[in-house]
Design a protein around this motif. Structure first.
Motif, mmCIF file in Angstrom:
data_model
loop_
_atom_site.group_PDB
_atom_site.id
_atom_site.type_symbol
_atom_site.label_atom_id
_atom_site.label_comp_id
_atom_site.label_asym_id
_atom_site.label_seq_id
_atom_site.Cartn_x
_atom_site.Cartn_y
_atom_site.Cartn_z
ATOM 1 N N PHE A 1 1.212 26.277 -92.746
ATOM 2 C CA PHE A 1 1.948 26.550 -93.981
ATOM 3 C C PHE A 1 2.642 25.291 -94.480
ATOM 4 C CE2 PHE A 1 6.187 27.393 -95.705
ATOM 5 C CZ PHE A 1 5.888 28.151 -96.822
ATOM 6 N N ARG A 2 3.337 24.593 -93.586
ATOM 7 C CA ARG A 2 4.061 23.388 -94.004
ATOM 8 C C ARG A 2 3.110 22.312 -94.502
ATOM 9 N NH1 ARG A 2 7.107 24.812 -89.425
ATOM 10 N NH2 ARG A 2 5.982 23.297 -88.141
ATOM 11 N N ARG A 3 1.977 22.144 -93.822
ATOM 12 C CA ARG A 3 0.993 21.151 -94.281
ATOM 13 C C ARG A 3 0.519 21.464 -95.692
ATOM 14 N NH1 ARG A 3 -0.905 21.464 -88.947
ATOM 15 N NH2 ARG A 3 -2.475 23.008 -89.527
ATOM 16 N N HIS A 4 0.223 22.744 -95.946
ATOM 17 C CA HIS A 4 -0.298 23.114 -97.259
ATOM 18 C C HIS A 4 0.760 22.951 -98.340
ATOM 19 C CE1 HIS A 4 -2.101 25.438 -100.525
ATOM 20 N NE2 HIS A 4 -3.256 25.180 -99.928
ATOM 21 N N VAL A 5 1.991 23.358 -98.044
ATOM 22 C CA VAL A 5 3.071 23.209 -99.025
ATOM 23 C C VAL A 5 3.303 21.737 -99.342
ATOM 24 C CG1 VAL A 5 5.551 23.500 -99.408
ATOM 25 C CG2 VAL A 5 4.219 25.373 -98.436
ATOM 26 N N ALA A 6 3.310 20.898 -98.304
ATOM 27 C CA ALA A 6 3.553 19.473 -98.508
ATOM 28 C C ALA A 6 2.473 18.832 -99.362
ATOM 29 C CB ALA A 6 3.660 18.755 -97.163
ATOM 30 N N GLN A 7 1.235 19.300 -99.219
ATOM 31 C CA GLN A 7 0.115 18.693 -99.932
ATOM 32 C C GLN A 7 -0.108 19.288 -101.314
ATOM 33 O OE1 GLN A 7 -3.242 19.136 -97.297
ATOM 34 N NE2 GLN A 7 -2.300 17.897 -95.679
ATOM 35 N N HIS A 8 0.157 20.598 -101.456
ATOM 36 C CA HIS A 8 -0.240 21.279 -102.692
ATOM 37 C C HIS A 8 0.896 21.999 -103.413
ATOM 38 C CE1 HIS A 8 -4.379 20.488 -101.498
ATOM 39 N NE2 HIS A 8 -4.106 21.010 -100.312
ATOM 40 N N GLY A 9 2.064 22.094 -102.792
ATOM 41 C CA GLY A 9 3.177 22.779 -103.426
ATOM 42 C C GLY A 9 3.250 24.245 -103.044
ATOM 43 N N LEU A 10 4.435 24.816 -103.171
ATOM 44 C CA LEU A 10 4.662 26.199 -102.757
ATOM 45 C C LEU A 10 3.918 27.192 -103.635
ATOM 46 C CD1 LEU A 10 6.187 27.929 -100.735
ATOM 47 C CD2 LEU A 10 8.115 27.973 -102.322
ATOM 48 N N ALA A 11 3.836 26.920 -104.930
ATOM 49 C CA ALA A 11 3.190 27.866 -105.842
ATOM 50 C C ALA A 11 1.716 28.067 -105.521
ATOM 51 C CB ALA A 11 3.348 27.381 -107.284
ATOM 52 N N ALA A 12 1.081 27.049 -104.952
ATOM 53 C CA ALA A 12 -0.357 27.124 -104.656
ATOM 54 C C ALA A 12 -0.635 27.655 -103.250
ATOM 55 C CB ALA A 12 -0.989 25.746 -104.810
ATOM 56 N N THR A 13 0.412 28.069 -102.537
ATOM 57 C CA THR A 13 0.265 28.461 -101.130
ATOM 58 C C THR A 13 0.098 29.963 -101.006
ATOM 59 O OG1 THR A 13 1.619 26.579 -100.458
ATOM 60 C CG2 THR A 13 1.302 28.323 -98.847
ATOM 61 N N THR A 14 -1.048 30.382 -100.480
ATOM 62 C CA THR A 14 -1.354 31.791 -100.248
ATOM 63 C C THR A 14 -1.683 31.991 -98.771
ATOM 64 O OG1 THR A 14 -3.712 31.486 -100.652
ATOM 65 C CG2 THR A 14 -2.318 31.981 -102.574
ATOM 66 N N PHE A 15 -1.751 33.249 -98.332
ATOM 67 C CA PHE A 15 -2.127 33.520 -96.950
ATOM 68 C C PHE A 15 -3.503 32.933 -96.642
ATOM 69 C CE2 PHE A 15 0.478 37.307 -95.117
ATOM 70 C CZ PHE A 15 1.630 36.551 -95.216
ATOM 71 N N ALA A 16 -4.429 33.044 -97.580
ATOM 72 C CA ALA A 16 -5.772 32.525 -97.355
ATOM 73 C C ALA A 16 -5.749 31.014 -97.155
ATOM 74 C CB ALA A 16 -6.676 32.882 -98.528
ATOM 75 N N ARG A 17 -4.962 30.322 -97.959
ATOM 76 C CA ARG A 17 -4.896 28.868 -97.847
ATOM 77 C C ARG A 17 -4.134 28.434 -96.605
ATOM 78 N NH1 ARG A 17 -3.805 28.374 -104.335
ATOM 79 N NH2 ARG A 17 -6.012 28.367 -104.954
ATOM 80 N N VAL A 18 -3.108 29.195 -96.241
ATOM 81 C CA VAL A 18 -2.396 28.915 -94.994
ATOM 82 C C VAL A 18 -3.344 29.108 -93.812
ATOM 83 C CG1 VAL A 18 -0.580 29.720 -93.441
ATOM 84 C CG2 VAL A 18 -0.105 29.456 -95.877
#
Length: 206
Positions: A18-35
């Motif tokens: 989750f933290r990796r995805h948020v850091a790279q793409h932002g919180l708005a773009a973070t979904t369970f699938a992407r996490v």
């Protein structure tokens, strides 16, 4: 034999994804699938360990703060074992709160994102507030200890000194996160601020 699953480690792995995805793409773009993709697990596993997005947010935030605090404790333990002056230990500890490498940059980016959410999310707000209170208390204690060993003058207010030191550190961290080129300013800003508080020499080790 059936494989033994370390459930807490699995939760930490998902939080790291989750933290990796948020850091790279932002919180708005973070979904369970992407996490799930970032953590290299299935969406079902994310849903198994976290009932909803808010629970994942709280856990990832708290776990990230705990990782930072573990590094802070290690710096302090190493400094005390090495008989370093309190000012030196505090300088090194505060740098663990600055985005000076990839790990700390990720932590700071995610923390800034989640602090915005915490303004309207009581669970995150309490985690954030408790962490800030604890860190302020630690810095104030360091200043008070400095008074006992001669590094800090007797008329210094430890709580106010801690507020000044942490305000400088937080300001640097936010600035460096927005503009990594400003990392070069750390040595020109942080030590001089500490020098306004730690004006003496340690009677024990110097």
């Amino acid at each position: 034999m059936p494989r033994i699953v370390d459930h807490e480690q699995r939760r930490r792995d998902i939080a790291a994804g989750f933290r990796r995805h948020v850091a790279q793409h932002g919180l708005a773009a973070t979904t369970f699938a992407r996490v799930a993709s970032s953590a290299e697990v299935s969406v079902g596993q994310v849903q198994h360990y976290f009932a909803d997005r808010d629970e994942l947010l709280r856990f990832a935030y708290a776990e990230g703060l705990a990782r930072t605090d573990a590094r802070l404790r290690q710096v302090i333990d190493d400094g005390e074992a090495g008989r370093q002056p309190i000012r030196t230990i505090l300088d090194l500890a505060l740098r663990e709160l600055l985005p000076l490498d990839a790990e700390r940059s990720e932590e700071m980016t995610v923390a800034l994102c989640l602090q915005v959410i915490a303004l309207h999310e009581p669970g995150l707000a309490e985690v954030s507030a408790a962490t800030e209170r604890e860190r302020h208390a630690r810095v104030a204690a360091a200043v008070a200890n400095g008074m006992h060993c001669g590094e800090v003058a007797a008329d210094v207010d430890p709580a106010l000194a801690a507020s000044r030191i942490l305000a400088t550190t937080h300001g640097l961290a936010a600035r460096m996160t927005r503009d990594p080129a400003t990392r070069s300013e750390v040595d020109a800003v942080l030590p001089p601020v500490l020098a306004t508080v730690f004006t003496g020499r340690c009677r024990h080790w110097d």
